[in-house]
Design an enzyme around this catalytic site. Structure first.
Site, PDB file in Angstrom:
ATOM      1  N   ARG A   1      -4.646   0.742  -1.463  1.00  0.00           N
ATOM      2  CA  ARG A   1      -4.214  -0.649  -1.480  1.00  0.00           C
ATOM      3  C   ARG A   1      -3.787  -1.002  -2.902  1.00  0.00           C
ATOM      4  NH1 ARG A   1      -8.802  -2.984   0.373  1.00  0.00           N
ATOM      5  NH2 ARG A   1      -8.305  -2.372   2.483  1.00  0.00           N
TER       6      ARG A   1
ATOM      7  N   GLN B   1       0.817  -1.211   0.000  1.00  0.00           N
ATOM      8  CA  GLN B   1       0.000   0.000   0.000  1.00  0.00           C
ATOM      9  C   GLN B   1       0.850   1.260   0.000  1.00  0.00           C
ATOM     10  OE1 GLN B   1      -1.309   0.476   4.572  1.00  0.00           O
ATOM     11  NE2 GLN B   1      -1.730  -1.573   3.735  1.00  0.00           N
TER      12      GLN B   1
ATOM     13  N   GLU C   1       3.564   8.284   8.565  1.00  0.00           N
ATOM     14  CA  GLU C   1       3.542   7.490   9.790  1.00  0.00           C
ATOM     15  C   GLU C   1       4.938   6.964  10.136  1.00  0.00           C
ATOM     16  OE1 GLU C   1       0.599   4.727   8.450  1.00  0.00           O
ATOM     17  OE2 GLU C   1       2.076   3.282   7.685  1.00  0.00           O
TER      18      GLU C   1
ATOM     19  N   HIS D   1       4.764   0.432   1.062  1.00  0.00           N
ATOM     20  CA  HIS D   1       5.151  -0.313   2.263  1.00  0.00           C
ATOM     21  C   HIS D   1       4.154  -1.411   2.584  1.00  0.00           C
ATOM     22  CE1 HIS D   1       2.302   2.794   3.586  1.00  0.00           C
ATOM     23  NE2 HIS D   1       1.935   1.926   4.509  1.00  0.00           N
TER      24      HIS D   1
ATOM     25  N   HIS E   1       0.281   5.802   0.981  1.00  0.00           N
ATOM     26  CA  HIS E   1      -0.605   6.857   1.474  1.00  0.00           C
ATOM     27  C   HIS E   1      -0.338   8.155   0.718  1.00  0.00           C
ATOM     28  CE1 HIS E   1      -1.434   4.040   4.595  1.00  0.00           C
ATOM     29  NE2 HIS E   1      -0.255   4.185   5.188  1.00  0.00           N
TER      30      HIS E   1
END
Length: 351
Positions: free
Chosen positions: A200, A103, A122, A180, A105
């Site tokens: 995804r 996936q 993150e 990642h 972001h």
């Protein structure tokens, strides 16, 4: 109207996911279930799954409404202004019994333009890892968009991703745009922007809990992906007993880890920010200094977290057992002109 802000504890906020396991219930001292629990949202003001306060006069209230009521006393004046009165972080414990999907972001600009939300940068702190457990972070070789499409279609995308074997205490920074996946056998703490936007890319052709293939966002991900290659994707830091060792300092969060055997004083008033304390192992008490409200001491055991208001950023951490380790995050006060631009865009997109 409640009394002054006080340290907040929350009811369990567990998420059943196809790749989840059964370690989080035991870690948090909860009864076991047959469901695969993948995530515990420890401190969340995300609309899709806000945490519910468990202690004090705000018990039963969702964190979104508490943030709205307490405002800058909870968030800090600087954070309140930077993020438009919203809690900018989401923290989780994650238990991956199986591999997560490959996936990526989106960043703030892309997430704001497409979804009216913050982006999602993150970091991961490895709590436990089975021997040989690994994760994917970044590309190990340069590929084109055409090769990306081909490898997703034929199921070979993992061959060009950097795979890293991990052990307890390892840290990985996952900026928006970095492809990642956490793989099976890993339990970790995650600190991220307050966002639930994930693209995804590839899910190993497996069915979801409903028996149907989970939705992929292969094309949407293209605009988000950073195809650059780095020599080292692992975050390196020093960790010394009885210190607040800085793990990482980013435009979005400052994270520190503390291994303590005796009372440890924390004075973070200068940051004008809320603090989130996650007890990774052992146990401790958070003892507030000069406090006039409802809770003076907060007990934290392994697998539990606390949101400390900015107005109470002077306190002591007192270990109550051996092997106490605490992960702490807050917002560092730096120039955030790009965040102000994103907030202006989000306001315009809702009109």
């Amino acid at each position: 109207m409640s009394s002054r802000p006080y340290p907040l504890l929350f009811n369990p906020n567990l998420h059943t996911i196809v790749w989840g396991g059964h370690r989080l219930q035991a870690y948090k001292g909860l009864p076991p279930t047959d469901s695969p629990i993948g995530e515990s949202w420890e401190v969340s003001a995300v609309e899709s799954s806000p945490c519910i306060v468990a202690n004090g006069s705000m018990a039963g209230r969702d964190l979104i409404s508490v943030v709205e009521e307490w405002g800058s006393e909870l968030l800090g004046d600087a954070v309140y202004k930077q993020y438009g009165g919203k809690l900018p972080l989401l923290v989780k414990f994650i238990d991956a019994q199986k591999d997560l999907s490959i996936q990526v972001h989106p960043n703030d600009e892309l997430a704001g333009r497409r979804h009216g939300k913050f982006g999602k940068t993150e970091m991961w702190y490895i709590i436990d890892a089975e021997p040989g457990a690994a994760l994917y972070a970044g590309f190990r070789s340069k590929i084109s968009q055409e090769e990306y499409r081909r490898r997703v279609a034929d199921g070979t995308i993992c061959e060009v991703l950097a795979k890293h074997e991990v052990r307890k205490g390892d840290v990985f920074y996952i900026p928006a745009g970095r492809v990642h996946a956490i793989c099976g056998g890993i339990m970790l703490a995650e600190v991220q922007q307050s966002s639930d936007v994930t693209y995804r890319i590839f899910d190993y052709n497996r069915p979801g809990l409903d028996g149907r293939p989970r939705e992929l966002h292969t094309d949407l991900a293209l605009e988000a992906i950073d195809f650059s290659v780095s020599e080292d994707y692992r975050t390196h830091y020093g960790n010394t007993l009885e210190t607040a060792a800085q793990v990482i300092d980013t435009p979005y969060f400052d994270v520190r880890v503390m291994d303590i055997t005796e009372p440890f004083h924390r004075n973070l008033v200068k940051y004008d920010s809320f603090i989130i304390s996650m007890c990774i192992s052992g146990g401790c008490k958070l003892v507030m200094n000069n406090y006039n409200g409802e809770e003076k001491e907060i007990e934290l055991s392994a697998g539990h977290s606390c949101l400390i208001p900015a107005s109470m950023a002077d306190y002591n951490i007192v270990p109550t057992s051996k092997g106490t380790r605490v992960l702490e995050t807050h917002i560092d006060r730096k120039d955030r002109s790009f965040i102000r631009k994103v907030l202006r865009f989000l306001k315009l997109s809702k009109k």
